[in-house]
Design a protein around this motif. Structure first.
Motif, short mmCIF file in Angstrom:
data_model
loop_
_atom_site.label_atom_id
_atom_site.label_comp_id
_atom_site.label_asym_id
_atom_site.label_seq_id
_atom_site.Cartn_x
_atom_site.Cartn_y
_atom_site.Cartn_z
N ARG A 155 -39.21 3.38 69.46
CA ARG A 155 -38.17 2.42 69.86
C ARG A 155 -38.27 1.17 69.00
N ARG A 156 -37.10 0.59 68.74
CA ARG A 156 -37.04 -0.73 68.12
C ARG A 156 -35.81 -1.44 68.66
N GLY A 157 -36.03 -2.58 69.25
CA GLY A 157 -34.92 -3.33 69.82
C GLY A 157 -34.30 -2.62 71.00
N VAL A 330 -32.19 0.91 60.39
CA VAL A 330 -31.34 0.71 61.56
C VAL A 330 -32.04 -0.30 62.45
N PRO A 331 -31.42 -1.43 62.74
CA PRO A 331 -32.13 -2.51 63.43
C PRO A 331 -32.50 -2.21 64.87
N ALA A 332 -31.74 -1.38 65.56
CA ALA A 332 -32.03 -1.06 66.96
C ALA A 332 -31.90 0.44 67.15
N LEU A 333 -32.93 1.05 67.70
CA LEU A 333 -32.86 2.51 67.86
C LEU A 333 -33.83 3.00 68.91
N THR A 334 -33.54 4.19 69.40
CA THR A 334 -34.45 4.97 70.22
C THR A 334 -34.40 6.40 69.70
N LEU A 335 -35.51 6.86 69.13
CA LEU A 335 -35.62 8.22 68.63
C LEU A 335 -36.56 8.99 69.52
N THR A 336 -36.10 10.14 69.98
CA THR A 336 -36.94 11.02 70.80
C THR A 336 -37.06 12.37 70.10
N ASP A 394 -38.96 -2.68 56.83
CA ASP A 394 -39.92 -1.99 57.68
C ASP A 394 -39.30 -0.75 58.32
N THR A 395 -40.09 0.31 58.41
CA THR A 395 -39.69 1.46 59.22
C THR A 395 -39.78 1.08 60.69
N PRO A 396 -39.18 1.85 61.58
CA PRO A 396 -39.26 1.52 63.01
C PRO A 396 -40.67 1.56 63.56
#
Length: 766
Positions: A155-157, A330-336, A394-396
């Motif tokens: 997660r980021r942001g 990508v400034p805001a993300l959630t990767l699952t 930066d990477t997430p």
């Protein structure tokens, strides 16, 4: 590197042919099956389940035992140690006991005097299985909540808020299939029992230490009783990282029970049925973006088909999720990312180890966002490059990318491929042809180099200098045709300043270099190169001290070059032939043998926070591909490929070029023609070259231009500032997928992009 190292004409940087090239071409190169059978050797054949899921109630072996030449039929009760060949976690039996979990699961091993007798007897064994409902799709496994590993989340942001606030939003789903390794040499092991419980195993393996460990586990003995050797493999591609271990364990079990050598060589059909593949993936994502194509928020699921057991799925999913943004920010993300459990063969390592599957996500997002915004996908990708135009570098998960190299490889690839001119040319062609459509696609990659499991980032080597000046080199890396052995030999050439013909390249052996990591993750040269370098430097230092004592100078003044050790003193050069100095060292009772060890520095990972510095560095590259599609049949061909790859200061440009070309074609096969198909009963039906289409010579682009990026050495202390080359270029083939989408005029195209799928995409386009 230190100042006393001088490059020799056959050292690092020289474009030399593979050390076994002539042997490969003439048939002189010996593989495991070329070793002559000693008298009494038995041959093995596996009994494989034909049912994907069920309770094993009985295994009828009477008919097989009575057949000519049959010596034994072995099952789980014959195992003296543990019936477990899991490479990472426990719970993967060598032979099924009460539960069958996929069609192709080994149930028993038949041993006979000849291979044909063993195969006939194995076919006579019948299994009684009480069938249970199999799970055969990622979607069904997701519905049931069946995982082989827990989901990993980065997660980021606030991704949900960023998507909600973005001017535009888009959601999509797509799929990518798996891939069969299709190495030329199939899985094979030869196990020979020795005295006192010793076992010697010749294995076609990328990981001799793992073979050693799993053989010892099955036999119930210490590691030191098992010696594993591998001179070469006829291809591996990740398929011999974990699968080779259980094949060797089965052969060793037969040798232990019978007291005779046992060779187990899988047929192509059995190999394809019983061994794992590249993980198929299902992707679901939602993105928020603006009119310029800047992606502001992203929520995505990357669901891998792990098959029936864990195998190496944890590492594959980890690399997929850490490569899901490729070179983009990508400034805001959630990767699952998760690997679900299905009743198919346990999927495993394959060149790229999840990285190629991860990189497909951002490419799909970029192309669909571009279509929605009415922009070229290359413009949208560049708008989102990390470290460019105010975007974050930066990477997430907190590791920096090199934005200057990302922008550079794309700019140079675009220039080399004459992008703008050909774009106009293709538009004119399409306007003039009603059924044939040409397309142009691109790819930019950023690929992290290191094992995701920290303790695997180490290597050992053993170097001997004999009193005649000849050198014996051994290290923990394995040779599968990729040219690792010649590269490491070139490193040692540089350290000693000698020619390559002084060095004997030897088979990998757990008896010489213990506790090794697999030759995988593109780390073979990085790890083993440094280990061999460190061993050679230790010996060179001792030799320099002997020469310096003779000449009355400091050891640091001794230079090794041109097959000599020499020094300048009072205007006159003094020198020893390398062999003369080696003889002098022996007479002076100086050791000319050393071990070397290396561990990758500055890497760390917090699996709970999903943050850290998991990669030593990143490899960059870019590609442009042109295709032509017949819109009446869906058939297509790649006409031209322009490839640019960053290899730093290449250890061997000839070998590296071959790796890049081969990786591209193998990746193109995965993305366009290699299709695995299981029927409704969970049985794999693509079990040979008649039903499974790998690229042939005529599938290679007629025009393939390749260039190594110049003047971009590694910015960390890699061996001679080189960069890895095994896996990253496979991702360049994504440009072919993108070119097909350009040709047919839609961003939606599931993989592999077979003619049937191309036709469906054309139909769905309307």
């Amino acid at each position: 590197m230190d100042g006393t190292t001088t490059l020799s004409r056959t050292g690092a940087g020289a474009a030399l042919r593979h050390d076994s090239a002539l042997k490969h071409c003439t048939g002189e190169a010996r593989y495991a099956d070329d070793i002559p059978d000693v008298p009494g050797t038995l041959h093995g054949a596996l009994v494989l389940s034909t049912v994907p899921h069920g309770r094993l109630t009985a295994l009828r072996t009477e008919a097989a035992r009575a057949m000519p030449g049959v010596v034994a039929v072995l099952g789980p009760r014959d195992i003296p140690g543990e019936n477990d060949v899991a490479p990472a976690v426990k719970g993967e039996p060598l032979f099924a006991e009460t539960l069958v979990e996929f069609a192709g699961q080994p149930l028993a091993l038949v041993l006979a005097a000849t291979r044909d007798q063993a195969l006939r007897a194995a076919a006579a064994v019948t299994a009684e299985v009480e069938a249970l409902e199999p799970v055969l799709s990622i979607e069904r496994a997701l519905e049931l909540g069946q995982n082989v590993i827990a989901p990993q989340v980065i997660r980021r942001g606030d991704a949900a808020a960023a998507i909600a606030q973005a001017p535009r939003r888009l959601s999509a789903e797509f799929r990518a299939g798996g891939q069969e390794h299709f190495y030329l040499e199939g899985q094979i092991a030869l196990a020979t029992p020795g005295e006192g419980g010793d076992m010697t195993v010749v294995s076609s393996t990328q990981h001799p230490s793992e073979v050693q460990h799993l053989v010892a586990r099955v036999l119930g003995c210490d590691f030191n009783r098992v010696t594993v050797t591998c001179r070469r493999m006829g291809g591996g591609f990740g398929g011999k990282e974990s699968n080779a271990s259980w094949v060797a364990a089965a052969a060793a079990l037969g040798a232990r029970v019978t007291g005779r050598p046992v060779k187990l060589r899988l047929s192509r059909r059995a190999d394809m049925i019983a061994t794992g593949k590249r993980h198929p993936f299902l992707y679901r994502w939602t993105a928020g973006f603006d009119e310029t194509g800047r992606i502001l928020g992203l929520e995505a699921l990357l669901a891998a088909d792990g098959g029936w057991s864990t195998d190496l799925s944890g590492g594959v999913v980890f690399r997929a999720i850490t490569h899901a943004l490729g070179p983009c920010d990508v400034p805001a993300l959630t990767l699952t990312a998760q690997a679900v459990k299905t009743n198919t063969v346990s999927h495993t390592a394959f060149r790229g180890f999840g990285g190629p599957q991860g990189a497909l996500l951002i490419e799909d997002v970029v192309h669909r966002v571009a279509a929605a915004a009415g922009l070229p996908p290359e413009q949208v990708r560049a708008r989102n490059f990390a470290g460019v135009g105010g975007n974050g570098e930066d990477t997430p998960y907190g590791q920096k990318l090199e934005g200057d190299l990302i922008a550079r490889v794309w700019a140079e690839a675009k220039r080399d491929s004459e992008w703008d001119r050909r774009r106009a040319e293709i538009a004119a062609f399409n306007a003039a042809h009603p059924t044939l459509r040409r397309g142009l696609g691109s790819m930019v990659l950023a690929f992290g180099i290191s094992f995701g499991i920290q303790h695997l980032n180490q290597a050992g080597a053993l170097v001997h200098v004999y009193s005649d000046g000849s050198i014996r080199l051994n290290h923990g890396g394995t040779e599968m045709g990729q040219g690792l052995f010649i590269k490491i030999a070139q490193v040692v050439c540089d350290v000693f300043g000698v020619d390559l013909d002084r060095i004997a390249i030897t088979a990998t052996s757990t008896a010489e270099v213990p506790n090794t990591a697999p030759t995988a993750a593109s780390t073979g040269s990085d790890l083993n190169g440094w280990a061999a370098h460190n061993a050679a430097v230790a010996i060179r230092g001792r030799m320099a001290e002997v020469a310096a004592a003779k000449w009355g100078i400091a050891p640091e003044a001794v230079v090794f070059a041109d097959n000599r050790a020499w020094a300048e003193r009072a205007g006159a050069n003094r020198w020893f032939d390398f062999g003369e100095l080696a003889k002098l060292c022996f007479l002076e009772r100086v050791s000319l043998s050393a071990t070397g060890h290396y561990r990758t520095p500055d890497i760390h990972w917090d699996p709970k926070a999903m943050r850290g510095h998991p990669f030593f560095y990143f490899s960059y590259g870019a590609a442009v591909a042109e295709v032509v599609v017949d819109t009446l049949t869906g058939e297509h061909r790649c006409l031209r490929a322009d490839l640019l790859q960053d290899c730093g200061r290449s250890l061997n440009p000839a070998v590296d070029r071959g790796q890049i070309e081969g990786a591209f074609v193998q990746g193109m096969g995965w993305l366009t023609c290699e299709e695995l198909w299981w029927d409704a009963h969970g049985r794999l039906r693509t079990v040979g070259p008649s039903t499974y289409k790998i690229p042939g010579s005529r599938d290679v682009p007629p025009v393939m231009n390749l260039r190594l990026l110049e003047g971009a050495p590694a910015r960390v202390e890699t061996i001679f500032r080189s960069k890895a080359v095994g896996e990253p270029p496979l991702l360049l083939a994504t440009s072919v997928w993108n070119a097909l989408k350009d040709a047919i005029g839609t961003p939606a195209l599931d993989l592999p992009a077979t003619p049937e799928r191309v036709l469906m995409a054309l139909r769905n386009r309307g």
